[in-house]
Write a protein that holds these residues in place. Structure first.
Motif, PDB file in Angstrom:
ATOM      1  N   LEU A 103       0.858  -1.175   0.000  1.00 64.20           N
ATOM      2  CA  LEU A 103       0.000   0.000   0.000  1.00 64.20           C
ATOM      3  C   LEU A 103       0.898   1.231   0.000  1.00 64.20           C
ATOM      4  CD1 LEU A 103      -3.095   0.939   0.521  1.00 64.20           C
ATOM      5  CD2 LEU A 103      -2.199   1.478   2.790  1.00 64.20           C
ATOM      6  N   ALA A 118       0.893   5.241   0.311  1.00 63.66           N
ATOM      7  CA  ALA A 118      -0.029   6.253   0.825  1.00 63.66           C
ATOM      8  C   ALA A 118       0.661   7.597   1.021  1.00 63.66           C
ATOM      9  CB  ALA A 118      -0.634   5.774   2.141  1.00 63.66           C
ATOM     10  N   ILE A 126      -1.299  -0.888  -4.254  1.00 64.81           N
ATOM     11  CA  ILE A 126      -2.511  -0.111  -4.058  1.00 64.81           C
ATOM     12  C   ILE A 126      -2.053   1.293  -3.690  1.00 64.81           C
ATOM     13  CG2 ILE A 126      -4.605   0.179  -2.672  1.00 64.81           C
ATOM     14  CD1 ILE A 126      -2.936  -3.169  -2.601  1.00 64.81           C
ATOM     15  N   THR A 179      -3.339   4.949  -2.466  1.00 71.10           N
ATOM     16  CA  THR A 179      -4.532   5.527  -1.851  1.00 71.10           C
ATOM     17  C   THR A 179      -4.791   6.973  -2.249  1.00 71.10           C
ATOM     18  OG1 THR A 179      -3.305   6.192   0.111  1.00 71.10           O
ATOM     19  CG2 THR A 179      -4.372   4.023   0.155  1.00 71.10           C
ATOM     20  N   GLN A 181      -4.483  11.439   3.004  1.00 71.45           N
ATOM     21  CA  GLN A 181      -5.007  10.326   3.786  1.00 71.45           C
ATOM     22  C   GLN A 181      -4.710  10.542   5.272  1.00 71.45           C
ATOM     23  OE1 GLN A 181      -6.492   7.338   2.114  1.00 71.45           O
ATOM     24  NE2 GLN A 181      -6.688   9.129   0.814  1.00 71.45           N
ATOM     25  N   ASN A 185      -6.960   1.456   7.625  1.00 70.91           N
ATOM     26  CA  ASN A 185      -8.167   0.755   7.148  1.00 70.91           C
ATOM     27  C   ASN A 185      -7.927   0.150   5.773  1.00 70.91           C
ATOM     28  OD1 ASN A 185      -9.651   1.301   9.450  1.00 70.91           O
ATOM     29  ND2 ASN A 185     -10.596   3.145   8.606  1.00 70.91           N
ATOM     30  N   ALA A 186      -7.295   0.902   4.875  1.00 69.76           N
ATOM     31  CA  ALA A 186      -6.999   0.387   3.538  1.00 69.76           C
ATOM     32  C   ALA A 186      -6.015  -0.777   3.614  1.00 69.76           C
ATOM     33  CB  ALA A 186      -6.457   1.494   2.644  1.00 69.76           C
ATOM     34  N   GLN A 240      -7.941  -3.814   4.902  1.00 70.06           N
ATOM     35  CA  GLN A 240      -8.912  -4.259   3.893  1.00 70.06           C
ATOM     36  C   GLN A 240      -8.221  -4.920   2.700  1.00 70.06           C
ATOM     37  OE1 GLN A 240     -11.404  -1.082   2.429  1.00 70.06           O
ATOM     38  NE2 GLN A 240     -12.747  -2.477   1.359  1.00 70.06           N
ATOM     39  N   GLU A 241      -7.079  -4.369   2.294  1.00 70.80           N
ATOM     40  CA  GLU A 241      -6.354  -4.887   1.130  1.00 70.80           C
ATOM     41  C   GLU A 241      -5.399  -6.019   1.490  1.00 70.80           C
ATOM     42  OE1 GLU A 241      -6.951  -4.238  -1.939  1.00 70.80           O
ATOM     43  OE2 GLU A 241      -8.247  -2.484  -1.740  1.00 70.80           O
TER      44      GLU A 241
END
Length: 142
Positions: free
Chosen positions: A9, A11, A37, A39, A43, A50-51, A54-55
């Motif tokens: 992720l 971010a 991913i 974001t 953020q 949370n991302a 979730q991911e």
């Protein structure tokens, strides 16, 4: 069975509005075969965590140019720890003085990268970390 891809992720926490570096590293990680991913801008630490949950990521890479690194990295770490996700590597980069990088490492943050670092160095660091600490995602979620 083929080896699963490393999930990262990327971010941009905080008020920093510059995301060129985050997009460059996201593309480099993707080109290196990782699932990435991104974001987007502005953020909150809660949104990042949370991302990440979730991911189901292995790595959270934060890009911080605003000077808020001593607040944002520990906030994300605490929230991940509170969620029982302390197995996720937190790494990243930005305009971060060496003494702050050392202080953040002491708090459990992974290696941080400053201006001029090659994307290859970040890719190699994440691959090496995953080879040593990678987890079987299924065993974590049983």
């Amino acid at each position: 069975m083929p080896e699963r891809k490393i999930r990262v992720l990327v971010a941009k926490p905080g008020l920093d509005g510059h995301d060129r570096g985050a997009k460059v590293i996201a593309a480099a990680l993707r080109d290196a075969g990782m699932e990435v991913i991104y974001t987007g801008l502005h953020q909150t630490p809660e949104m990042v965590v949370n991302a990440a949950i979730q991911e189901d990521v292995d790595v959270v890479a934060l890009s911080i140019l605003s000077g808020a690194h001593m607040t944002l990295f520990p906030a994300v770490k605490k929230l991940l720890d509170d969620e029982g996700a302390d197995f996720i590597l937190i790494t990243g980069g930005g305009i971060i003085p060496e003494e702050d990088m050392a202080a953040l490492r002491e708090q459990g943050i992974g290696k941080l990268f400053g201006p001029g670092t090659t994307t290859g160095a970040a890719v190699e660091y994440i691959r090496d970390w995953f080879a040593e600490h990678g987890r079987d995602r299924e065993s974590v979620h049983q």
